[in-house]
Design a protein around this motif. Structure first.
Motif, PDB file in Angstrom:
ATOM      1  N   THR A  41      43.775  55.040  89.424  1.00  0.00           N
ATOM      2  CA  THR A  41      43.209  54.705  88.127  1.00  0.00           C
ATOM      3  C   THR A  41      42.469  53.371  87.823  1.00  0.00           C
ATOM      4  O   THR A  41      42.999  52.454  88.673  1.00  0.00           O
ATOM      5  CB  THR A  41      44.143  54.951  86.907  1.00  0.00           C
ATOM      6  N   PRO A  42      41.350  53.500  87.304  1.00  0.00           N
ATOM      7  CA  PRO A  42      40.748  52.095  87.093  1.00  0.00           C
ATOM      8  C   PRO A  42      41.789  50.969  86.389  1.00  0.00           C
ATOM      9  O   PRO A  42      41.644  49.955  87.058  1.00  0.00           O
ATOM     10  CB  PRO A  42      39.616  52.328  85.922  1.00  0.00           C
ATOM     11  N   TYR A  43      42.710  51.231  85.892  1.00  0.00           N
ATOM     12  CA  TYR A  43      43.739  50.328  85.479  1.00  0.00           C
ATOM     13  C   TYR A  43      44.405  49.866  86.828  1.00  0.00           C
ATOM     14  O   TYR A  43      44.790  48.663  86.847  1.00  0.00           O
ATOM     15  CB  TYR A  43      44.635  51.032  84.509  1.00  0.00           C
ATOM     16  N   GLN A  44      44.900  50.693  87.639  1.00  0.00           N
ATOM     17  CA  GLN A  44      45.726  50.317  88.589  1.00  0.00           C
ATOM     18  C   GLN A  44      45.013  49.413  89.538  1.00  0.00           C
ATOM     19  O   GLN A  44      45.397  48.521  90.275  1.00  0.00           O
ATOM     20  CB  GLN A  44      46.287  51.462  89.680  1.00  0.00           C
ATOM     21  N   ARG A  45      43.764  49.635  89.695  1.00  0.00           N
ATOM     22  CA  ARG A  45      42.704  48.991  90.500  1.00  0.00           C
ATOM     23  C   ARG A  45      42.405  47.381  90.032  1.00  0.00           C
ATOM     24  O   ARG A  45      42.477  46.496  90.771  1.00  0.00           O
ATOM     25  CB  ARG A  45      41.203  49.556  90.481  1.00  0.00           C
ATOM     26  N   ILE A  46      42.374  47.543  88.718  1.00  0.00           N
ATOM     27  CA  ILE A  46      42.467  45.843  87.924  1.00  0.00           C
ATOM     28  C   ILE A  46      43.722  45.193  88.373  1.00  0.00           C
ATOM     29  O   ILE A  46      43.756  44.143  88.581  1.00  0.00           O
ATOM     30  CB  ILE A  46      41.924  46.264  86.421  1.00  0.00           C
ATOM     31  N   LEU A  47      45.032  45.862  88.279  1.00  0.00           N
ATOM     32  CA  LEU A  47      46.077  45.220  88.103  1.00  0.00           C
ATOM     33  C   LEU A  47      46.293  44.782  89.842  1.00  0.00           C
ATOM     34  O   LEU A  47      46.792  43.729  90.014  1.00  0.00           O
ATOM     35  CB  LEU A  47      47.222  46.079  88.119  1.00  0.00           C
ATOM     36  N   GLU A  48      45.440  45.526  90.929  1.00  0.00           N
ATOM     37  CA  GLU A  48      45.727  45.108  92.219  1.00  0.00           C
ATOM     38  C   GLU A  48      44.711  43.899  92.659  1.00  0.00           C
ATOM     39  O   GLU A  48      44.760  43.513  93.683  1.00  0.00           O
ATOM     40  CB  GLU A  48      45.562  46.459  93.183  1.00  0.00           C
ATOM     41  N   GLU A  49      43.587  43.859  91.766  1.00  0.00           N
ATOM     42  CA  GLU A  49      42.691  43.026  92.307  1.00  0.00           C
ATOM     43  C   GLU A  49      43.085  41.395  91.749  1.00  0.00           C
ATOM     44  O   GLU A  49      43.417  40.916  90.923  1.00  0.00           O
ATOM     45  CB  GLU A  49      41.428  43.211  91.283  1.00  0.00           C
ATOM     46  N   PRO A  50      42.963  40.625  92.839  1.00  0.00           N
ATOM     47  CA  PRO A  50      43.347  39.260  92.636  1.00  0.00           C
ATOM     48  C   PRO A  50      42.701  38.178  91.762  1.00  0.00           C
ATOM     49  O   PRO A  50      42.955  37.316  91.476  1.00  0.00           O
ATOM     50  CB  PRO A  50      43.519  38.678  94.064  1.00  0.00           C
ATOM     51  N   SER A  51      41.329  38.707  91.929  1.00  0.00           N
ATOM     52  CA  SER A  51      40.578  37.862  91.056  1.00  0.00           C
ATOM     53  C   SER A  51      40.334  38.027  89.566  1.00  0.00           C
ATOM     54  O   SER A  51      39.892  37.322  88.802  1.00  0.00           O
ATOM     55  CB  SER A  51      38.942  37.894  91.683  1.00  0.00           C
ATOM     56  N   ILE A  52      41.122  38.996  89.185  1.00  0.00           N
ATOM     57  CA  ILE A  52      41.208  39.023  87.727  1.00  0.00           C
ATOM     58  C   ILE A  52      42.200  38.265  87.187  1.00  0.00           C
ATOM     59  O   ILE A  52      43.427  38.256  87.563  1.00  0.00           O
ATOM     60  CB  ILE A  52      41.233  40.613  87.215  1.00  0.00           C
ATOM     61  N   PRO A  53      41.962  37.427  85.969  1.00  0.00           N
ATOM     62  CA  PRO A  53      43.015  36.754  85.461  1.00  0.00           C
ATOM     63  C   PRO A  53      44.248  37.409  85.022  1.00  0.00           C
ATOM     64  O   PRO A  53      44.266  38.553  84.413  1.00  0.00           O
ATOM     65  CB  PRO A  53      42.393  36.077  84.288  1.00  0.00           C
ATOM     66  N   GLN A  54      45.641  36.785  84.958  1.00  0.00           N
ATOM     67  CA  GLN A  54      46.760  37.465  84.718  1.00  0.00           C
ATOM     68  C   GLN A  54      46.768  37.547  83.242  1.00  0.00           C
ATOM     69  O   GLN A  54      47.460  38.927  82.968  1.00  0.00           O
ATOM     70  CB  GLN A  54      47.965  36.694  85.243  1.00  0.00           C
ATOM     71  N   LYS A  55      45.970  36.987  82.411  1.00  0.00           N
ATOM     72  CA  LYS A  55      46.038  37.158  80.943  1.00  0.00           C
ATOM     73  C   LYS A  55      45.276  38.468  80.781  1.00  0.00           C
ATOM     74  O   LYS A  55      45.932  39.294  79.826  1.00  0.00           O
ATOM     75  CB  LYS A  55      45.239  35.947  80.305  1.00  0.00           C
ATOM     76  N   ILE A  56      44.317  38.951  81.521  1.00  0.00           N
ATOM     77  CA  ILE A  56      43.609  40.190  81.295  1.00  0.00           C
ATOM     78  C   ILE A  56      44.324  41.399  81.521  1.00  0.00           C
ATOM     79  O   ILE A  56      44.616  42.233  80.985  1.00  0.00           O
ATOM     80  CB  ILE A  56      42.386  40.126  81.841  1.00  0.00           C
ATOM     81  N   LYS A  57      45.187  41.157  82.820  1.00  0.00           N
ATOM     82  CA  LYS A  57      46.057  42.052  83.337  1.00  0.00           C
ATOM     83  C   LYS A  57      47.144  42.392  82.274  1.00  0.00           C
ATOM     84  O   LYS A  57      47.579  43.592  82.093  1.00  0.00           O
ATOM     85  CB  LYS A  57      46.793  41.796  84.509  1.00  0.00           C
ATOM     86  N   ASP A  58      47.889  41.398  81.724  1.00  0.00           N
ATOM     87  CA  ASP A  58      48.754  41.408  80.603  1.00  0.00           C
ATOM     88  C   ASP A  58      48.374  42.247  79.292  1.00  0.00           C
ATOM     89  O   ASP A  58      49.277  42.996  78.673  1.00  0.00           O
ATOM     90  CB  ASP A  58      49.379  39.954  80.460  1.00  0.00           C
ATOM     91  N   LYS A  59      47.199  41.894  78.898  1.00  0.00           N
ATOM     92  CA  LYS A  59      46.697  42.726  77.958  1.00  0.00           C
ATOM     93  C   LYS A  59      46.559  44.040  78.284  1.00  0.00           C
ATOM     94  O   LYS A  59      46.787  44.983  77.114  1.00  0.00           O
ATOM     95  CB  LYS A  59      45.207  42.052  77.452  1.00  0.00           C
ATOM     96  N   LEU A  60      45.800  44.492  79.261  1.00  0.00           N
ATOM     97  CA  LEU A  60      45.625  45.913  79.668  1.00  0.00           C
ATOM     98  C   LEU A  60      47.025  46.581  79.851  1.00  0.00           C
ATOM     99  O   LEU A  60      47.023  47.871  79.216  1.00  0.00           O
ATOM    100  CB  LEU A  60      45.091  45.953  81.127  1.00  0.00           C
ATOM    101  N   THR A  61      48.148  45.816  80.282  1.00  0.00           N
ATOM    102  CA  THR A  61      49.570  46.521  80.381  1.00  0.00           C
ATOM    103  C   THR A  61      50.134  46.545  79.141  1.00  0.00           C
ATOM    104  O   THR A  61      50.800  47.558  78.823  1.00  0.00           O
ATOM    105  CB  THR A  61      50.471  45.486  81.276  1.00  0.00           C
ATOM    106  N   GLU A  62      49.784  45.853  77.967  1.00  0.00           N
ATOM    107  CA  GLU A  62      50.180  45.833  76.762  1.00  0.00           C
ATOM    108  C   GLU A  62      49.651  47.181  76.072  1.00  0.00           C
ATOM    109  O   GLU A  62      50.329  48.091  75.471  1.00  0.00           O
ATOM    110  CB  GLU A  62      49.870  44.577  75.970  1.00  0.00           C
ATOM    111  N   ILE A  63      48.515  47.520  76.309  1.00  0.00           N
ATOM    112  CA  ILE A  63      47.524  48.598  75.695  1.00  0.00           C
ATOM    113  C   ILE A  63      48.142  49.848  76.475  1.00  0.00           C
ATOM    114  O   ILE A  63      48.459  50.758  75.685  1.00  0.00           O
ATOM    115  CB  ILE A  63      45.979  48.611  75.884  1.00  0.00           C
ATOM    116  N   TYR A  64      48.513  49.761  77.730  1.00  0.00           N
ATOM    117  CA  TYR A  64      49.069  50.772  78.486  1.00  0.00           C
ATOM    118  C   TYR A  64      50.313  51.245  77.961  1.00  0.00           C
ATOM    119  O   TYR A  64      50.554  52.332  77.978  1.00  0.00           O
ATOM    120  CB  TYR A  64      49.226  50.469  79.855  1.00  0.00           C
ATOM    121  N   ASN A  65      51.064  50.530  77.507  1.00  0.00           N
ATOM    122  CA  ASN A  65      52.531  50.589  77.166  1.00  0.00           C
ATOM    123  C   ASN A  65      52.665  51.478  75.865  1.00  0.00           C
ATOM    124  O   ASN A  65      53.537  52.077  75.408  1.00  0.00           O
ATOM    125  CB  ASN A  65      53.338  49.376  77.090  1.00  0.00           C
ATOM    126  N   THR A  66      51.356  51.196  75.000  1.00  0.00           N
ATOM    127  CA  THR A  66      51.460  52.029  73.710  1.00  0.00           C
ATOM    128  C   THR A  66      50.817  53.373  73.769  1.00  0.00           C
ATOM    129  O   THR A  66      50.788  54.182  72.838  1.00  0.00           O
ATOM    130  CB  THR A  66      50.507  51.030  72.729  1.00  0.00           C
TER     131      THR A  66
END
Length: 88
Positions: A41-66
């Motif tokens: 999924t695009p979400y999984q690709r973002i989580l695997e991308e090292p150039s994306i800041p962890q803050k953004i990944k955490d926000k997306l994970t928060e959305i995913y969990n809801t």
């Protein structure tokens, strides 16, 4: 229709619908051989991308969990039925 795309469809598409990406395309005579990576999924690709800041990944994970994929799909189908009935 805009409400459907803004609320349910984008979440369902980006968090729960895997897609393959073309990795390599080589020509063999008159044919092409294509190699694809594993579906993600695009979400999984973002989580695997090292150039994306962890803050953004955490926000997306928060959305995913809801999110509930079954509820999203149900709401998408209801809204599509309303759109089809409005057209008729």
């Amino acid at each position: 229709m805009n409400d459907l795309y803004k609320n349910e469809w984008r979440f369902y598409q980006n968090f729960f619908m895997p897609a393959t990406k073309l990795v390599e395309k080589t020509r063999l005579g008159s044919r092409y051989r294509k190699k694809y990576d594993t579906p993600k999924t695009p979400y999984q690709r973002i989580l695997e991308e090292p150039s994306i800041p962890q803050k953004i990944k955490d926000k997306l994970t928060e959305i995913y969990n809801t999110l509930d994929p079954f509820l999203l799909k149900k709401n998408i189908q209801l809204k599509l039925k309303r759109i089809v009935h409005a057209i008729k």
